[in-house]
Design an enzyme around this catalytic site. Structure first.
Site, PDB file in Angstrom:
ATOM      1  CB  ALA A 111      -1.788  18.220  -0.519  1.00 15.49           C
ATOM      2  CG  ASN A 180      -8.285  15.227  -5.801  1.00 19.28           C
ATOM      3  OD1 ASN A 180      -9.167  15.280  -6.647  1.00 19.28           O
ATOM      4  ND2 ASN A 180      -7.926  14.095  -5.231  1.00 19.28           N
ATOM      5  CG  HIS A 210       1.014  20.874  -4.740  1.00 19.82           C
ATOM      6  ND1 HIS A 210       0.712  20.246  -5.922  1.00 19.82           N
ATOM      7  CD2 HIS A 210       0.775  19.980  -3.747  1.00 19.82           C
ATOM      8  CE1 HIS A 210       0.291  19.013  -5.665  1.00 19.82           C
ATOM      9  NE2 HIS A 210       0.317  18.840  -4.352  1.00 19.82           N
TER      10      HIS A 210
END
Length: 259
Positions: A111, A180, A210
């Site tokens: 991602a 992850n 993020h």
């Protein structure tokens, strides 16, 4: 034709399976699905059956599945594409996966992106500081090991709550379904013990955000990603499954590669 076997058919794997079965990638074919819980027309009941039908195996079933099957896949001469990269915070597993001889090892970027510029910066000179802040819906970050005041603050839903602030290796152990991208960043840059991680539960968040910050001799970098959450698992970005598909597309050796 590239034959793809899939370990796990959950929030990520089911999307990969659906898209491959629909012919999303030219000359890439889904040939086997190994998931003892989910019923699938291409389902197999054991790893040997999976390997016999696959040129590359996509692991999309979590840390435990990677520990159980990852090394064996490579040793069988089959390429392995890892989604649950957070499992590599276990130094022994990382070492065994890297040293296994046979099939190639690929790590799905998932991602986040921008790892190419950070790796280039590291060739220029050391990165002095690498940090990532991941913000997710508050309910998605609740864990049984948390203190009561943190759990109550998450449940209250009145303001963002920082539930973790520490090194990446610990973040991956405490949030195996949610870290992850932290592991990916760590492996691409300064390592699990140097990357700093903050996990935030936000009652107003509808997706997964993020923010990566890094600095060193080459410059200062800030990379921001705001992804829609998976409709089946709010802890996972919906785009992760399509990152798998992008990786499989790249394995087909397109005429132009971005290096």
């Amino acid at each position: 034709m590239l034959r793809v076997g899939l370990i796990g058919c959950g929030a990520i794997g089911s999307v990969v399976a659906r898209e491959l079965s629909a012919g999303a990638i030219d000359k890439v074919e889904l040939t086997a699905v190994f998931d003892l819980v989910v019923d699938h027309p291409l389902g197999v009941q054991d790893r040997d059956s999976l390997l016999s039908r696959s040129d590359v195996v996509v692991e999309a079933a979590g840390h435990g599945a990677l520990r159980e099957h990852g090394v064996a896949v490579r040793e069988a001469g089959t390429d392995l594409l890892v989604v649950s990269i957070g499992a590599l915070a276990d130094e022994d597993l990382e070492s065994r996966l890297r040293q296994a001889e046979g099939g190639r090892l690929f790590l799905c970027t998932g991602a986040i992106g921008g790892l190419d510029i950070l790796r280039a910066a590291m060739l220029f000179g050391p990165l002095d500081d690498v940090a990532i802040t991941s913000t997710k819906p508050a309910a998605a970050l609740s864990r049984p090991w948390m203190e009561d005041d943190v759990l109550n603050a998450l449940a209250d839903g009145s303001k963002p709550v920082t539930v973790f602030n520490g090194p990446a290796r610990e973040a991956c152990k405490r949030f195996p379904e949610s870290a992850n991208v932290t592991a990916t960043l760590s492996l691409a840059t300064v390592g699990f013990d140097q990357v700093r991680v903050k996990m935030v539960g936000d009652p107003d968040a509808t997706g997964v955000r993020h923010v990566v910050r890094a600095s060193g001799e080459a410059g200062t970098y800030e990379l921001s990603f705001e992804n829609a959450a998976s409709p089946d698992n709010p802890r996972t970005s919906a785009v992760t499954a399509y990152s798998v598909l992008r990786a499989l597309t790249d394995l087909r050796r397109p005429p132009v590669s971005f290096l």
